[in-house]
Design a protein around this motif. Sequence first.
Motif, PDB file in Angstrom:
ATOM      1  N   THR A   1       0.841  -1.194   0.000  1.00 50.81           N
ATOM      2  CA  THR A   1       0.000   0.000   0.000  1.00 50.81           C
ATOM      3  C   THR A   1       0.878   1.247   0.000  1.00 50.81           C
ATOM      4  OG1 THR A   1      -1.677  -1.188   1.268  1.00 50.81           O
ATOM      5  CG2 THR A   1      -1.836   1.222   1.229  1.00 50.81           C
ATOM      6  N   PRO A   2       0.681   2.114  -0.979  1.00 49.19           N
ATOM      7  CA  PRO A   2       1.483   3.347  -1.020  1.00 49.19           C
ATOM      8  C   PRO A   2       1.094   4.309   0.093  1.00 49.19           C
ATOM      9  CG  PRO A   2       0.178   3.079  -3.040  1.00 49.19           C
ATOM     10  CD  PRO A   2      -0.215   1.998  -2.109  1.00 49.19           C
ATOM     11  N   ARG A   3       2.062   5.039   0.570  1.00 58.41           N
ATOM     12  CA  ARG A   3       1.849   6.104   1.548  1.00 58.41           C
ATOM     13  C   ARG A   3       1.950   7.445   0.816  1.00 58.41           C
ATOM     14  NH1 ARG A   3       5.737   3.789   6.300  1.00 58.41           N
ATOM     15  NH2 ARG A   3       4.406   2.049   6.896  1.00 58.41           N
ATOM     16  N   CYS A   4       1.726   8.503   1.552  1.00 61.13           N
ATOM     17  CA  CYS A   4       1.773   9.840   0.974  1.00 61.13           C
ATOM     18  C   CYS A   4       3.107  10.088   0.262  1.00 61.13           C
ATOM     19  CB  CYS A   4       1.541  10.889   2.060  1.00 61.13           C
ATOM     20  SG  CYS A   4       1.548  12.579   1.453  1.00 61.13           S
ATOM     21  N   GLU A   5       4.207   9.699   0.894  1.00 57.26           N
ATOM     22  CA  GLU A   5       5.532   9.926   0.318  1.00 57.26           C
ATOM     23  C   GLU A   5       5.676   9.230  -1.036  1.00 57.26           C
ATOM     24  OE1 GLU A   5       5.054   8.522   3.401  1.00 57.26           O
ATOM     25  OE2 GLU A   5       5.438  10.275   4.628  1.00 57.26           O
ATOM     26  N   THR A   6       5.084   8.039  -1.142  1.00 55.39           N
ATOM     27  CA  THR A   6       5.161   7.289  -2.398  1.00 55.39           C
ATOM     28  C   THR A   6       4.373   7.997  -3.484  1.00 55.39           C
ATOM     29  OG1 THR A   6       5.160   5.294  -1.009  1.00 55.39           O
ATOM     30  CG2 THR A   6       4.952   4.981  -3.381  1.00 55.39           C
ATOM     31  N   TYR A   7       3.177   8.431  -3.145  1.00 49.07           N
ATOM     32  CA  TYR A   7       2.374   9.185  -4.113  1.00 49.07           C
ATOM     33  C   TYR A   7       3.103  10.462  -4.533  1.00 49.07           C
ATOM     34  CZ  TYR A   7      -1.855   6.329  -3.629  1.00 49.07           C
ATOM     35  OH  TYR A   7      -2.778   5.300  -3.663  1.00 49.07           O
ATOM     36  N   ASN A   8       3.768  11.110  -3.592  1.00 48.27           N
ATOM     37  CA  ASN A   8       4.494  12.337  -3.915  1.00 48.27           C
ATOM     38  C   ASN A   8       5.588  12.093  -4.954  1.00 48.27           C
ATOM     39  OD1 ASN A   8       2.902  13.819  -2.179  1.00 48.27           O
ATOM     40  ND2 ASN A   8       4.414  13.905  -0.542  1.00 48.27           N
ATOM     41  N   ILE A   9       6.237  10.953  -4.878  1.00 54.20           N
ATOM     42  CA  ILE A   9       7.266  10.609  -5.865  1.00 54.20           C
ATOM     43  C   ILE A   9       6.639  10.473  -7.253  1.00 54.20           C
ATOM     44  CG2 ILE A   9       8.896   8.819  -6.614  1.00 54.20           C
ATOM     45  CD1 ILE A   9       9.286   8.221  -3.542  1.00 54.20           C
ATOM     46  N   VAL A  10       5.506   9.804  -7.313  1.00 54.49           N
ATOM     47  CA  VAL A  10       4.825   9.596  -8.596  1.00 54.49           C
ATOM     48  C   VAL A  10       4.346  10.937  -9.160  1.00 54.49           C
ATOM     49  CG1 VAL A  10       2.920   8.429  -9.765  1.00 54.49           C
ATOM     50  CG2 VAL A  10       4.148   7.260  -7.931  1.00 54.49           C
ATOM     51  N   ILE A  11       3.771  11.762  -8.293  1.00 56.07           N
ATOM     52  CA  ILE A  11       3.298  13.078  -8.724  1.00 56.07           C
ATOM     53  C   ILE A  11       4.477  13.928  -9.195  1.00 56.07           C
ATOM     54  CG2 ILE A  11       2.236  15.234  -7.916  1.00 56.07           C
ATOM     55  CD1 ILE A  11       0.397  13.428  -6.145  1.00 56.07           C
ATOM     56  N   ALA A  12       5.613  13.844  -8.494  1.00 58.23           N
ATOM     57  CA  ALA A  12       6.805  14.609  -8.878  1.00 58.23           C
ATOM     58  C   ALA A  12       7.316  14.180 -10.256  1.00 58.23           C
ATOM     59  CB  ALA A  12       7.904  14.442  -7.833  1.00 58.23           C
ATOM     60  N   ALA A  13       7.264  12.889 -10.538  1.00 58.30           N
ATOM     61  CA  ALA A  13       7.702  12.413 -11.863  1.00 58.30           C
ATOM     62  C   ALA A  13       6.799  12.982 -12.951  1.00 58.30           C
ATOM     63  CB  ALA A  13       7.697  10.886 -11.900  1.00 58.30           C
ATOM     64  N   CYS A  14       5.506  13.017 -12.684  1.00 55.29           N
ATOM     65  CA  CYS A  14       4.556  13.609 -13.643  1.00 55.29           C
ATOM     66  C   CYS A  14       4.826  15.103 -13.788  1.00 55.29           C
ATOM     67  CB  CYS A  14       3.120  13.372 -13.188  1.00 55.29           C
ATOM     68  SG  CYS A  14       2.626  11.639 -13.174  1.00 55.29           S
ATOM     69  N   ALA A  15       5.111  15.764 -12.671  1.00 55.19           N
ATOM     70  CA  ALA A  15       5.379  17.204 -12.696  1.00 55.19           C
ATOM     71  C   ALA A  15       6.595  17.519 -13.555  1.00 55.19           C
ATOM     72  CB  ALA A  15       5.583  17.722 -11.275  1.00 55.19           C
ATOM     73  N   ARG A  16       7.641  16.728 -13.424  1.00 50.32           N
ATOM     74  CA  ARG A  16       8.862  16.979 -14.195  1.00 50.32           C
ATOM     75  C   ARG A  16       8.620  16.879 -15.697  1.00 50.32           C
ATOM     76  NH1 ARG A  16      11.012  14.544  -9.613  1.00 50.32           N
ATOM     77  NH2 ARG A  16      12.425  15.917  -8.519  1.00 50.32           N
ATOM     78  N   ASP A  17       7.645  16.066 -16.056  1.00 48.15           N
ATOM     79  CA  ASP A  17       7.300  15.916 -17.475  1.00 48.15           C
ATOM     80  C   ASP A  17       6.174  16.854 -17.900  1.00 48.15           C
ATOM     81  OD1 ASP A  17       9.221  14.004 -17.802  1.00 48.15           O
ATOM     82  OD2 ASP A  17       7.860  12.306 -18.006  1.00 48.15           O
ATOM     83  N   GLY A  18       5.691  17.715 -16.976  1.00 49.30           N
ATOM     84  CA  GLY A  18       4.615  18.648 -17.299  1.00 49.30           C
ATOM     85  C   GLY A  18       3.264  17.978 -17.472  1.00 49.30           C
ATOM     86  N   GLU A  19       3.122  16.774 -16.931  1.00 49.85           N
ATOM     87  CA  GLU A  19       1.876  16.003 -17.043  1.00 49.85           C
ATOM     88  C   GLU A  19       0.944  16.337 -15.880  1.00 49.85           C
ATOM     89  OE1 GLU A  19       0.972  13.981 -19.477  1.00 49.85           O
ATOM     90  OE2 GLU A  19       2.847  14.024 -20.601  1.00 49.85           O
ATOM     91  N   TYR A  20       0.424  17.571 -15.883  1.00 53.91           N
ATOM     92  CA  TYR A  20      -0.382  17.994 -14.734  1.00 53.91           C
ATOM     93  C   TYR A  20      -1.721  17.270 -14.662  1.00 53.91           C
ATOM     94  CZ  TYR A  20      -2.859  21.368 -17.766  1.00 53.91           C
ATOM     95  OH  TYR A  20      -3.594  21.950 -18.747  1.00 53.91           O
ATOM     96  N   ASP A  21      -2.298  16.900 -15.808  1.00 59.55           N
ATOM     97  CA  ASP A  21      -3.557  16.139 -15.766  1.00 59.55           C
ATOM     98  C   ASP A  21      -3.351  14.798 -15.073  1.00 59.55           C
ATOM     99  OD1 ASP A  21      -5.090  18.062 -17.050  1.00 59.55           O
ATOM    100  OD2 ASP A  21      -4.680  17.253 -19.042  1.00 59.55           O
TER     101      ASP A  21
END
Length: 143
Positions: free
Chosen positions: A67-87
Motif C-alpha cells: 500500500t502506497p503512503r503519501c511519500e510514495t504518491y508524492n514521488i509519482v506526482i513529482a515524476a509527472c510534474a517533471r514531465d509537465g503532465e499535470y492532468d
Amino acid sequence: EIYNQAMLGCSKSGNFKLAFRLLEKMKSKGLIPNRLTYSRAMSAFAATGNHQIVLKIFKEMQSRGITPRCETYNIVIAACARDGEYDLAFEILETMTEKGVMPDKITFNTILLACEKGHGYELASNVFDSLPSLGIAKDREAY
C-alpha cells in the motif's frame, strides 16, 4: 537491507539504470522488494522525469500488495510534474485521496509545479486558492 541502501544511492544520484538492474536482480533472486525499495527505485527514475517507468514500478508495487503512503504518491506526482503532465498528476492525487491517503504540503507544492510546467496556470491558481480550506499552509514553495 543492502539492496535498500544501494537503491538509496541510486535515488540520490539519479542512477536509474542501476536502480532498474538492482530491482530486477532482487526479483530474480526471489527477494521481494518492500515499499522502501520501490520508493527509492521510483525516486531514481523520477529524477530523470521518466514518469512512465515510475508509474510502471508504482503499479507493480501495488500488485504485490504494498500500500502506497503519501511519500510514495508524492514521488509519482513529482515524476509527472517533471514531465509537465499535470492532468496525470491530478489523477494520481484523486486516486490518493480516494484511497484515504491524506496529501501534504509537498503533494500540493508538487501539483503546483506540475501545473507550471504543463502551463496549467488557471488550475494552479485554483489549487493555490484552495490550500487554506484543505488545512495546508501556503509556504514559500507554494508562492
